[in-house]
Design a protein around this motif. Structure first.
Motif: not given
Ligand SMILES: [Zn+2]
Length: 220
Positions: A23, A123, A133, A135
């Protein structure tokens, strides 16, 4: 594009040593595609890292390698420093090249999900080894995101539009490379939406009661 907010030195080192979660690596490489100054720092860190790895015995480390790197890093960003080499244009359309394999090459084609008034989210799927994560957020003009701190690192790269918070104004190409101690309340400029690429390490902690109620809605 004038970039005012850059990668933290520690992040450049982690990137150069291949030590970033997918990420964060996606956000870092996207910033590098937009920022000649950080590309130069990353190349330098990779070169010095290579020298360090080759020097298996401490005695065989090339004399002055570390001092040389630190003085070169110190030069970066100084008004009298030599200009960075011209590099090929690495932003095609409005999506940085390293991000295109995740979201395609046009921000206009993103499928947004409405998560709160004035806030839309997309997402991005990551590999199974990633613990972070990733997004996109698309925040309407003049909108404020609830004040929040972070349970871990958060990295935000502005792709279009701009926002302002306690740390200054962030426009296209600027990156906010924040650790868990920073609390901030971004507010988008009144004239245009702001689209950001965000990587987080752990769920974001919103401070107020209403904000905490909204957190599951934001899903961040
Ligand atoms: Zn930079």
């Amino acid at each position: 594009m004038t970039i005012l907010h850059h990668l933290d030195d520690a992040t450049v080192m982690r990137y150069a040593s291949g030590d970033l979660d997918e990420a964060f690596a996606a956000v870092v490489t996207s910033h590098l595609a937009m920022c000649p100054e950080c590309r130069r720092a990353a190349r330098l860190a990779e070169a010095v890292g290579g020298e360090l790895i080759e020097a298996c015995e401490p005695a065989s480390l090339p004399a002055g390698a570390f001092e040389r790197m630190m003085s070169q890093i110190g030069e970066i960003g100084r008004p009298d420093a030599p200009p960075p080499k011209q590099v090929a244009r690495t932003v095609a359309g409005d999506v940085p090249a390293p991000l295109q394999r995740y979201v395609g090459n046009s921000l206009d084609a993103i499928a947004w999900r409405h998560i709160a008034p004035g806030v839309r989210k997309h997402d991005i799927a990551l590999g199974s080894k990633s613990t972070g994560k990733l997004y996109l957020l698309n925040i309407a003009p003049g909108r404020a995101v609830p004040e929040h701190g972070h349970g871990g690192s958060e990295m935000t790269l502005v792709l279009s539009g701009a926002y302002r918070d306690e740390l200054g104004r962030f426009a296209a190409g600027d990156i906010a490379d924040l650790d868990e101690h920073v609390e901030h309340q971004p507010c988008v400029d009144p004239d245009a939406s702001c689209i950001c690429l965000v990587a987080t390490e752990a769920p974001t902690r919103f401070k107020g009661v209403l904000s905490r109620l909204l957190q599951p809605v934001f899903g961040i």
